[in-house]
Design a protein around this motif. Structure first.
Motif, short mmCIF file in Angstrom:
data_model
loop_
_atom_site.label_atom_id
_atom_site.label_comp_id
_atom_site.label_asym_id
_atom_site.label_seq_id
_atom_site.Cartn_x
_atom_site.Cartn_y
_atom_site.Cartn_z
N CYS A 21 0.82 -1.21 0.00
CA CYS A 21 0.00 0.00 0.00
C CYS A 21 0.85 1.26 0.00
N ALA A 22 1.88 1.27 0.82
CA ALA A 22 2.76 2.45 0.87
C ALA A 22 3.50 2.64 -0.46
N LEU A 23 3.94 1.55 -1.06
CA LEU A 23 4.63 1.63 -2.35
C LEU A 23 3.69 2.14 -3.44
N GLY A 24 2.46 1.63 -3.43
CA GLY A 24 1.47 2.12 -4.39
C GLY A 24 1.19 3.60 -4.20
N ALA A 25 1.13 4.06 -2.95
CA ALA A 25 0.90 5.48 -2.68
C ALA A 25 2.09 6.33 -3.13
N VAL A 26 3.30 5.79 -3.00
CA VAL A 26 4.48 6.52 -3.49
C VAL A 26 4.39 6.71 -5.00
N PHE A 27 4.02 5.66 -5.72
CA PHE A 27 3.92 5.78 -7.17
C PHE A 27 2.77 6.68 -7.59
N MET A 28 1.65 6.63 -6.85
CA MET A 28 0.56 7.55 -7.19
C MET A 28 0.93 8.98 -6.84
N PHE A 29 1.73 9.18 -5.81
CA PHE A 29 2.23 10.51 -5.47
C PHE A 29 3.09 11.05 -6.60
N GLN A 30 3.79 10.15 -7.30
CA GLN A 30 4.59 10.53 -8.46
C GLN A 30 3.75 10.55 -9.74
N LEU A 31 2.44 10.42 -9.59
CA LEU A 31 1.45 10.47 -10.68
C LEU A 31 1.61 9.31 -11.66
N LYS A 32 1.92 8.14 -11.16
CA LYS A 32 2.00 6.94 -11.99
C LYS A 32 0.76 6.09 -11.72
N ARG A 33 0.03 5.81 -12.79
CA ARG A 33 -1.25 5.13 -12.69
C ARG A 33 -1.13 3.72 -12.13
N TRP A 34 -0.08 3.01 -12.44
CA TRP A 34 0.02 1.62 -12.00
C TRP A 34 0.25 1.52 -10.51
N GLY A 35 0.52 2.64 -9.83
CA GLY A 35 0.58 2.63 -8.38
C GLY A 35 -0.76 2.29 -7.76
N PHE A 36 -1.86 2.63 -8.46
CA PHE A 36 -3.19 2.29 -7.97
C PHE A 36 -3.37 0.79 -7.90
N ALA A 45 -9.49 5.82 -6.78
CA ALA A 45 -10.09 5.56 -8.10
C ALA A 45 -10.67 6.84 -8.71
N THR A 46 -11.17 7.74 -7.87
CA THR A 46 -11.69 9.01 -8.41
C THR A 46 -10.57 9.91 -8.93
N GLU A 47 -9.36 9.70 -8.46
CA GLU A 47 -8.22 10.51 -8.89
C GLU A 47 -7.44 9.86 -10.04
N MET A 48 -7.95 8.77 -10.58
CA MET A 48 -7.23 8.06 -11.65
C MET A 48 -7.02 8.92 -12.90
N ASN A 49 -7.94 9.85 -13.18
CA ASN A 49 -7.79 10.66 -14.39
C ASN A 49 -6.60 11.63 -14.30
N LYS A 50 -6.07 11.85 -13.12
CA LYS A 50 -4.91 12.74 -12.97
C LYS A 50 -3.58 11.99 -13.03
N LEU A 51 -3.65 10.66 -13.08
CA LEU A 51 -2.44 9.85 -13.10
C LEU A 51 -2.03 9.55 -14.53
N SER A 52 -0.73 9.41 -14.75
CA SER A 52 -0.16 9.20 -16.06
C SER A 52 -0.47 7.81 -16.59
N ARG A 53 -0.70 7.70 -17.89
CA ARG A 53 -0.97 6.43 -18.53
C ARG A 53 0.26 5.81 -19.17
N LYS A 54 1.43 6.29 -18.80
CA LYS A 54 2.66 5.75 -19.38
C LYS A 54 2.82 4.29 -18.97
N PRO A 55 3.41 3.48 -19.84
CA PRO A 55 3.64 2.08 -19.46
C PRO A 55 4.69 1.98 -18.35
N ILE A 56 4.71 0.84 -17.72
CA ILE A 56 5.64 0.62 -16.62
C ILE A 56 7.07 0.68 -17.16
N SER A 57 7.91 1.44 -16.47
CA SER A 57 9.30 1.53 -16.87
C SER A 57 10.17 1.43 -15.62
#
Length: 155
Positions: free
Chosen positions: A78-93, A140-152
């Motif tokens: 959960c913390a790792l996913g929140a870190v990636f969503m904080f960096q605006l990466k969609r796959w963190g969700f 999930a409501t904030e998903m539209n603000k997260l980047s759709r870039k593929p995992i890198s």
């Protein structure tokens, strides 16, 4: 004189403006880190308490695995996913959901399938699950603000 700051001129230049993290996403990420820190600190403290460690070893073969996942694995996911969503990466969700949904499902299974009572324990168990489900819905409501870039690999 053309105003270069208009949306049409930015689109014609092919420049992409960096998306900005919303206040709601920032607050929910910070609350997630706080919420994930409590189980990790409690689990680290319980490693020093031998009586508590013995209590989880003697129950069943799988209790030690579930104890590890519940107090170390899922909070870290959960913390790792929140870190990636904080960096605006969609796959963190999706990483966050891997850490959040199994404990909710297990808790519902335990309270309804095994106890079959409507006591205060079930009430507080479902109340705790409401917080978990609410956080998943907020992310999930904030998903539209997260980047759709593929995992890198550029973390």
């Amino acid at each position: 004189m053309e105003n270069w700051q208009t949306e049409e001129s930015v689109d014609s230049l092919g420049v992409q403006l960096k998306s900005k993290r919303s206040i709601l996403l920032t607050v929910v990420c910070i609350l997630t880190w706080i919420g994930c820190g409590f189980p990790l600190v409690l689990a680290a403290l319980s490693l020093f308490n031998s009586d508590l460690s013995k209590a989880f070893v003697d129950v069943s073969r799988y209790s030690g695995v579930w104890y590890f996942l519940e107090w170390f694995g899922f909070p870290i996911l959960c913390a790792l996913g929140a870190v990636f969503m904080f960096q605006l990466k969609r796959w963190g969700f999706w990483i966050y959901c891997l850490g959040q949904i199994p404990p909710v499902v297990f808790s519902i299974y335990t309270t309804i399938g095994l106890t079959k009572s409507l006591g205060s324990g079930v009430f507080f168990g479902l109340l705790w699950n409401c917080f978990s489900i609410a956080f998943v819905i907020l992310y999930a409501t904030e998903m539209n603000k997260l980047s759709r870039k593929p995992i890198s690999t550029d973390f």
